[in-house]
Scaffold this motif. Structure first.
Motif, mmCIF file in Angstrom:
data_model
loop_
_atom_site.group_PDB
_atom_site.id
_atom_site.type_symbol
_atom_site.label_atom_id
_atom_site.label_comp_id
_atom_site.label_asym_id
_atom_site.label_seq_id
_atom_site.Cartn_x
_atom_site.Cartn_y
_atom_site.Cartn_z
ATOM 1 N N LEU A 124 7.546 1.130 4.673
ATOM 2 C CA LEU A 124 6.420 1.535 5.507
ATOM 3 C C LEU A 124 6.940 2.283 6.727
ATOM 4 N N ALA A 125 6.266 3.370 7.078
ATOM 5 C CA ALA A 125 6.692 4.154 8.236
ATOM 6 C C ALA A 125 5.482 4.804 8.896
ATOM 7 N N THR A 126 5.505 4.828 10.220
ATOM 8 C CA THR A 126 4.536 5.609 10.990
ATOM 9 C C THR A 126 5.213 6.918 11.354
ATOM 10 N N GLU A 127 4.744 8.008 10.781
ATOM 11 C CA GLU A 127 5.426 9.289 10.991
ATOM 12 C C GLU A 127 5.004 9.969 12.292
ATOM 13 N N THR B 184 -0.321 9.246 11.121
ATOM 14 C CA THR B 184 0.113 9.617 9.776
ATOM 15 C C THR B 184 1.122 8.595 9.299
ATOM 16 N N LEU B 185 0.831 8.010 8.140
ATOM 17 C CA LEU B 185 1.663 6.946 7.592
ATOM 18 C C LEU B 185 2.315 7.386 6.293
ATOM 19 N N GLN B 186 3.449 6.776 5.977
ATOM 20 C CA GLN B 186 4.121 6.950 4.693
ATOM 21 C C GLN B 186 4.383 5.560 4.131
ATOM 22 N N ALA B 187 4.033 5.354 2.856
ATOM 23 C CA ALA B 187 4.161 4.012 2.282
ATOM 24 C C ALA B 187 4.597 4.085 0.824
ATOM 25 N N SER B 188 5.384 3.101 0.420
ATOM 26 C CA SER B 188 5.763 2.938 -0.982
ATOM 27 C C SER B 188 6.163 1.489 -1.212
ATOM 28 N N LYS B 189 6.293 1.134 -2.477
ATOM 29 C CA LYS B 189 6.616 -0.255 -2.841
ATOM 30 C C LYS B 189 7.536 -0.234 -4.054
ATOM 31 N N LEU B 190 8.466 -1.181 -4.116
ATOM 32 C CA LEU B 190 9.363 -1.255 -5.255
ATOM 33 C C LEU B 190 9.713 -2.698 -5.557
ATOM 34 N N ALA B 191 10.076 -2.941 -6.799
ATOM 35 C CA ALA B 191 10.579 -4.240 -7.233
ATOM 36 C C ALA B 191 12.044 -4.081 -7.603
ATOM 37 N N VAL B 192 12.846 -5.114 -7.286
ATOM 38 C CA VAL B 192 14.277 -5.098 -7.587
ATOM 39 C C VAL B 192 14.596 -6.325 -8.435
ATOM 40 N N ASP B 193 15.244 -6.124 -9.582
ATOM 41 C CA ASP B 193 15.579 -7.275 -10.420
ATOM 42 C C ASP B 193 16.931 -7.853 -10.006
ATOM 43 N N SER B 194 17.351 -8.918 -10.686
ATOM 44 C CA SER B 194 18.573 -9.624 -10.299
ATOM 45 C C SER B 194 19.830 -8.797 -10.537
ATOM 46 N N ALA B 195 19.716 -7.723 -11.338
ATOM 47 C CA ALA B 195 20.853 -6.831 -11.566
ATOM 48 C C ALA B 195 20.891 -5.692 -10.553
ATOM 49 N N GLY B 196 19.859 -5.615 -9.700
ATOM 50 C CA GLY B 196 19.813 -4.567 -8.690
ATOM 51 C C GLY B 196 19.051 -3.326 -9.098
ATOM 52 N N THR B 197 18.440 -3.342 -10.287
ATOM 53 C CA THR B 197 17.669 -2.190 -10.744
ATOM 54 C C THR B 197 16.347 -2.099 -9.983
ATOM 55 N N GLU B 198 16.089 -0.936 -9.390
ATOM 56 C CA GLU B 198 14.876 -0.734 -8.600
ATOM 57 C C GLU B 198 13.813 -0.019 -9.427
ATOM 58 N N THR B 199 12.576 -0.504 -9.319
ATOM 59 C CA THR B 199 11.452 0.101 -10.023
ATOM 60 C C THR B 199 10.345 0.399 -9.027
ATOM 61 N N THR C 53 -3.464 9.745 6.371
ATOM 62 C CA THR C 53 -3.849 9.859 7.770
ATOM 63 C C THR C 53 -5.019 8.927 8.052
ATOM 64 N N ILE C 54 -4.936 8.207 9.161
ATOM 65 C CA ILE C 54 -5.987 7.273 9.562
ATOM 66 C C ILE C 54 -6.384 7.588 10.994
ATOM 67 N N VAL C 55 -7.693 7.599 11.250
ATOM 68 C CA VAL C 55 -8.223 7.860 12.583
ATOM 69 C C VAL C 55 -8.934 6.599 13.077
ATOM 70 N N LEU C 56 -8.566 6.127 14.276
ATOM 71 C CA LEU C 56 -9.110 4.888 14.830
ATOM 72 C C LEU C 56 -9.532 5.113 16.274
ATOM 73 N N THR C 57 -10.424 4.263 16.763
ATOM 74 C CA THR C 57 -10.851 4.308 18.158
ATOM 75 C C THR C 57 -10.503 2.991 18.827
ATOM 76 N N ASP D 170 11.296 2.319 11.670
ATOM 77 C CA ASP D 170 10.350 3.429 11.587
ATOM 78 C C ASP D 170 8.900 2.971 11.443
ATOM 79 N N ASN D 171 8.659 1.674 11.552
ATOM 80 C CA ASN D 171 7.275 1.195 11.538
ATOM 81 C C ASN D 171 6.544 1.585 12.819
ATOM 82 N N ASP D 172 7.279 1.657 13.905
ATOM 83 C CA ASP D 172 6.694 1.882 15.224
ATOM 84 C C ASP D 172 6.837 3.357 15.617
#
Length: 226
Positions: A116-119, A136-151, A190-194, A217-219
Motif C-alpha cells: 500500500l502506498a500514498t503517492e 492518489t493511492l497504489q495498492a496490490s496484494k500477494l500470497a507467499v508460500d512456504s517455499a517463497g513463491t509469490e502469487t 484517486t479518492i476525494v475527501l472533505t 510509503d503509506n504516509d
C-alpha cells in the motif's frame, strides 16, 4: 491488547503492536505456512495475536470476544475433544460478516501481504473552513508460500485511510481529522475527501492492521493548493 488499550490508552497499545510487527521486517518470516498451519514462535507469539487484533478492528471486539467465548464453552479445560486452530477458525467464520470473509481468509488461511502506498496528496480550502483532500493511492496484494513463491492476488479490500493535522511540538502525529475504511482495489486510484480542518498528512492503513513490508510509503505530506 484490549486490556492495555482500555487501561493504559492507545499510545501504549501502539507500542505493543510495534513490538509485534518487528519480526515482520526479517526475510525469514515472508516465506511461511499459513497461520492456521503454523507451529513456530513467530506465528504463535507475533503474527497470531496481531491477526486477531486486526480482525477485531474490522468486525468489532464484541464479535471477536464472542467467538472466543463460544470456543471455550464448547471445549472446557481438561475435557476432550481438545480445541484446534480449525475449531477457532470456525467460530471466527461465524462471527465475521460476509463482506469480511475474504479478509478472514487472508489473515489465517493464506500467508498474505499487502503493498500500500500514498503517492500524492493535495488539499484546497472550501467555503466554511472545510478542506477538500485529493489523494492518489497504489495498492496490490500477494500470497507467499512456504517455499517463497509469490502469487499476485486481485485486491478488493476494506482499508483505513487517515488524515491528520500538523503535529504539536513533541508529538509525532497531529490531531486526527478523518479515519474511515474504503474499498481499495488493485492498481492506482484517486479518492476525494472533505475534512473539518487543515490537513498535514495522509496515511493509508495508518494503524498498520494489514501486513505491509514497506510502511514508509503509506504516509504522504499534503500539498496545499491556493
Amino acid at each position: 491488547m484490549g486490556v492495555i488499550e482500555d487501561e493504559y490508552g492507545p499510545e501504549h497499545l501502539q507500542a505493543l503492536l510495534s513490538f509485534l510487527r518487528e519480526e515482520n521486517e526479517t526475510p525469514r518470516t515472508r516465506a511461511a505456512k499459513p497461520l492456521l498451519q503454523a507451529d513456530d514462535f513467530y506465528q504463535n507469539y507475533r503474527k497470531g495475536p496481531f491477526a486477531l487484533y486486526a480482525l477485531s478492528q474490522y468486525i468489532g471486539r464484541d464479535r471477536l470476544n464472542g467467538a472466543l467465548r463460544n470456543l471455550l464453552a464448547k471445549h472446557r479445560p481438561g475435557t476432550t475433544p481438545f480445541a484446534t486452530s480449525l475449531d477457532l477458525y470456525k467460530e471466527l467464520q461465524t462471527a465475521t460478516p460476509d463482506s469480511l470473509q475474504p479478509l478472514l481468509h487472508d489473515l489465517f488461511q493464506a500467508n498474505t501481504f499487502w503493498e500500500l502506498a500514498t503517492e500524492t496528496a493535495t488539499a484546497k480550502q472550501l467555503n466554511g473552513g472545510t478542506w477538500q483532500v485529493t489523494l492518489t493511492l497504489q495498492a496490490s496484494k500477494l500470497a507467499v508460500d512456504s517455499a517463497g513463491t509469490e502469487t499476485k492476488l486481485p485486491m478488493k479490500d476494506w482499508v483505513e485511510i487517515g488524515i491528520y493535522a500538523s503535529a504539536d511540538k513533541g508529538k509525532e502525529v497531529g490531531k486526527q481529522l478523518y479515519r474511515q475504511k474504503h474499498l481499495i482495489k488493485s492498481g492506482q486510484q484517486t479518492i476525494v475527501l472533505t475534512v473539518p480542518g487543515r490537513p498535514a498528512n495522509v496515511n493509508i492503513d495508518p494503524r498498520h492492521l494489514l501486513i505491509d513490508w514497506k510502511l514508509q510509503d503509506n504516509d504522504q505530506v499534503v500539498k496545499t493548493k491556493d
